[in-house]
Design a protein around this motif. Structure first.
Motif, PDB file in Angstrom:
ATOM      1  N   ASP A   1       0.785  -1.470  -0.209  1.00  8.82           N
ATOM      2  CA  ASP A   1      -0.053  -0.060   0.136  1.00  8.82           C
ATOM      3  C   ASP A   1       0.882   1.279  -0.054  1.00  8.82           C
ATOM      4  OD1 ASP A   1      -1.561   2.249   0.518  1.00  8.82           O
ATOM      5  OD2 ASP A   1      -3.004   0.544   1.871  1.00  8.82           O
ATOM      6  N   LEU A   2       0.976   1.717  -1.093  1.00  7.31           N
ATOM      7  CA  LEU A   2       1.865   2.991  -1.132  1.00  7.31           C
ATOM      8  C   LEU A   2       1.486   4.134  -0.550  1.00  7.31           C
ATOM      9  CD1 LEU A   2       2.445   3.242  -5.149  1.00  7.31           C
ATOM     10  CD2 LEU A   2       3.888   2.081  -3.357  1.00  7.31           C
TER      11      LEU A   2
ATOM     12  N   ILE B   1       4.274   6.981   0.169  1.00  8.33           N
ATOM     13  CA  ILE B   1       4.665   7.262  -1.350  1.00  8.33           C
ATOM     14  C   ILE B   1       3.519   7.320  -2.111  1.00  8.33           C
ATOM     15  CG2 ILE B   1       5.965   6.127  -3.234  1.00  8.33           C
ATOM     16  CD1 ILE B   1       7.762   6.599  -1.011  1.00  8.33           C
ATOM     17  N   ASP B   2       3.521   8.668  -2.982  1.00 10.18           N
ATOM     18  CA  ASP B   2       2.552   8.812  -3.984  1.00 10.18           C
ATOM     19  C   ASP B   2       2.651   8.105  -5.029  1.00 10.18           C
ATOM     20  OD1 ASP B   2       1.775  11.161  -2.350  1.00 10.18           O
ATOM     21  OD2 ASP B   2       3.305  12.394  -3.626  1.00 10.18           O
TER      22      ASP B   2
ATOM     23  N   VAL C   1       9.340   1.595  -5.744  1.00 13.05           N
ATOM     24  CA  VAL C   1       9.724   1.730  -4.515  1.00 13.05           C
ATOM     25  C   VAL C   1      10.245   0.614  -4.200  1.00 13.05           C
ATOM     26  CG1 VAL C   1       7.545   1.147  -3.501  1.00 13.05           C
ATOM     27  CG2 VAL C   1       9.103   2.554  -2.207  1.00 13.05           C
TER      28      VAL C   1
ATOM     29  N   GLY D   1       1.931  -0.207  -6.941  1.00 10.51           N
ATOM     30  CA  GLY D   1       2.174  -0.936  -5.723  1.00 10.51           C
ATOM     31  C   GLY D   1       2.382  -2.567  -5.782  1.00 10.51           C
TER      32      GLY D   1
ATOM     33  N   GLY E   1       4.813   4.686  -7.069  1.00  7.59           N
ATOM     34  CA  GLY E   1       6.237   3.800  -7.241  1.00  7.59           C
ATOM     35  C   GLY E   1       6.992   4.166  -8.521  1.00  7.59           C
TER      36      GLY E   1
END
Length: 139
Positions: free
Chosen positions: A44-45, A50-51, A55, A114, A53
């Motif tokens: 779950d970004l 995190i806005d 990531v 994500g 990815g």
């Protein structure tokens, strides 16, 4: 004869203790294996802050030396330009639970949505990390 009886009793006690230990640790006697840890299929970004990815996420625990090594590897030259989020167990137990993490370190590379494209439990495979990053950065 007395020694034989003592040895037999000790053997029975040892077998009972081994059986009890297997049951406590989740031993699957039918399959003959321990349950296997898995990497999550997605992260779950938004929960990670995190806005979007890609990531790299490393689920860690404070006293884990391999966890520190994993963070160092993914933060190094291989992962340059890709955000790295460390999720420590002590302060983020819920996030570990929500993502099904039961072994640390668990390291994943996630794409812009994500979705996990690759992941490792334990030591990070640098060549696999490089390939996973090439896939998500190229999208």
């Amino acid at each position: 004869m007395e020694r034989l009886a003592i040895a037999a009793v000790l053997a029975v006690v040892a077998l009972a203790a081994a059986f009890a230990a297997r049951r406590r640790r989740g031993w699957d006697s039918a399959a003959g294996t321990m349950p296997q840890s898995t990497v999550p299929a997605a992260v779950d970004l938004a929960l990670l802050g995190i806005d979007a990815g890609p990531v790299i996420v490393v689920f860690t625990e404070e006293t884990c030396r391999t966890c520190a090594d994993a963070v160092t590897v993914v933060s190094g030259s291989v992962g340059v330009g890709v955000p790295v989020v460390e999720v420590p167990f002590a302060s983020e137990r819920g996030m570990h639970r929500d993502h099904g993490i039961d072994t640390v370190p668990t390291t994943v590379v996630a794409d812009a949505e994500g979705q996990v494209v690759d992941g490792w439990i334990g030591r990070v495979d640098v060549s696999g990390l490089t390939a996973a990053l090439a896939r998500v950065v190229g999208r």
